[in-house]
Design an enzyme around this catalytic site. Structure first.
Site, mmCIF file in Angstrom:
data_model
loop_
_atom_site.group_PDB
_atom_site.id
_atom_site.type_symbol
_atom_site.label_atom_id
_atom_site.label_comp_id
_atom_site.label_asym_id
_atom_site.label_seq_id
_atom_site.Cartn_x
_atom_site.Cartn_y
_atom_site.Cartn_z
ATOM 1 N N SER A 1 -4.525 -31.754 -1.819
ATOM 2 C CA SER A 1 -3.787 -31.130 -2.923
ATOM 3 C C SER A 1 -2.278 -31.193 -2.728
ATOM 4 O O SER A 1 -1.528 -31.230 -3.706
ATOM 5 C CB SER A 1 -4.219 -29.678 -3.105
ATOM 6 O OG SER A 1 -4.000 -28.941 -1.910
ATOM 7 N N GLY B 1 -8.498 -30.406 -2.487
ATOM 8 C CA GLY B 1 -9.675 -29.955 -1.768
ATOM 9 C C GLY B 1 -10.212 -30.950 -0.763
ATOM 10 O O GLY B 1 -11.165 -30.657 -0.040
ATOM 11 N N ASN C 1 -7.153 -29.019 4.804
ATOM 12 C CA ASN C 1 -8.396 -28.355 4.402
ATOM 13 C C ASN C 1 -9.399 -28.284 5.549
ATOM 14 O O ASN C 1 -10.202 -27.353 5.612
ATOM 15 C CB ASN C 1 -9.004 -29.044 3.174
ATOM 16 C CG ASN C 1 -8.170 -28.786 1.940
ATOM 17 O OD1 ASN C 1 -7.803 -27.662 1.645
ATOM 18 N ND2 ASN C 1 -7.848 -29.847 1.221
ATOM 19 N N ASP D 1 0.050 -18.845 -5.728
ATOM 20 C CA ASP D 1 -1.062 -18.728 -4.781
ATOM 21 C C ASP D 1 -0.586 -18.616 -3.332
ATOM 22 O O ASP D 1 -1.352 -18.280 -2.436
ATOM 23 C CB ASP D 1 -2.062 -19.881 -4.937
ATOM 24 C CG ASP D 1 -1.510 -21.254 -4.551
ATOM 25 O OD1 ASP D 1 -0.393 -21.355 -3.992
ATOM 26 O OD2 ASP D 1 -2.225 -22.252 -4.802
ATOM 27 N N HIS E 1 0.285 -23.538 -2.090
ATOM 28 C CA HIS E 1 0.734 -24.855 -2.559
ATOM 29 C C HIS E 1 2.218 -24.831 -2.917
ATOM 30 O O HIS E 1 2.660 -23.930 -3.634
ATOM 31 C CB HIS E 1 -0.092 -25.288 -3.770
ATOM 32 C CG HIS E 1 -1.530 -25.488 -3.448
ATOM 33 N ND1 HIS E 1 -2.465 -24.495 -3.649
ATOM 34 C CD2 HIS E 1 -2.183 -26.539 -2.916
ATOM 35 C CE1 HIS E 1 -3.654 -24.949 -3.257
ATOM 36 N NE2 HIS E 1 -3.504 -26.178 -2.811
#
Length: 184
Positions: free
Chosen positions: A10, A47, A75, A158, A161
């Site tokens: 991402s 992801g 991740n 969030d 990111h």
């Protein structure tokens, strides 16, 4: 025109942003401004893990690659995938790229997870990227998110990111290593 392939998650895909604000697009803009004839291919997938990147790499190797930027592993760390497994996957990706494009220059983007993670995992995870870079004699960005992680005004709501300003910093980290590999 030579290709620069970014294989990532991402962070590379530019999660939550228009694609032109993701750091690979910023690198493309910088290349054009500086008069380099390279085409950036953004193979970022939100992801994605190192195993996922290994699985989908073949699709992206249909074209010759002059420079390959490997930006996977975040991740893996978030999911607690054993560092040994991440190392094996990243090594296989490097091996496949070298087999497909022996002349390709490879850049590895390092990742870290917070030291608050219990046990030795955070240290093992951080170390695996440096060890891979040394073992393979490839270029290395020690920590792609340096100066961005945990800084509220450089991240999306969030808190994970990077926002557009954060991506500018990621682009600067990448350019600092990439620039020395470019040919006019």
């Amino acid at each position: 025109m030579k290709n620069i392939l970014f294989l990532g998650d991402s962070l590379t895909a530019g999660y939550g942003l228009p694609v032109w604000q993701a750091y690979p697009s910023l690198i493309q803009q910088k290349l054009q401004q500086e008069g380099y004839s390279y085409h950036v291919i953004n193979a970022g997938l939100s992801g994605d893990t190192s195993a996922g990147g290994l699985h989908r790499l073949g699709h992206w190797l249909k074209e010759p690659v002059a420079i390959f930027v490997l930006a996977l592993g975040a991740n893996d760390g978030l999911r607690g995938i054993p560092a040994r497994e991440t190392t094996q996957n990243l090594q296989q990706i490097i091996d496949k790229v070298q087999l497909h494009s022996p002349e390709a220059k490879i850049v590895l983007s390092g990742m870290e997870i917070p030291d608050i993670v219990p046990g030795r995992y955070a240290a093992e995870f951080r170390k695996l990227f440096r060890e891979l870079a040394i073992k393979n004699n490839i270029s290395f960005i020690p920590f792609l998110l340096e100066g961005v992680v945990g800084i509220r005004n450089l991240n999306l709501p969030d808190g994970i990111h990077p926002n557009a300003e954060g991506h500018k910093i990621l682009a600067n980290h990448t350019w600092a290593v990439l620039e020395g590999l470019l040919e006019k």
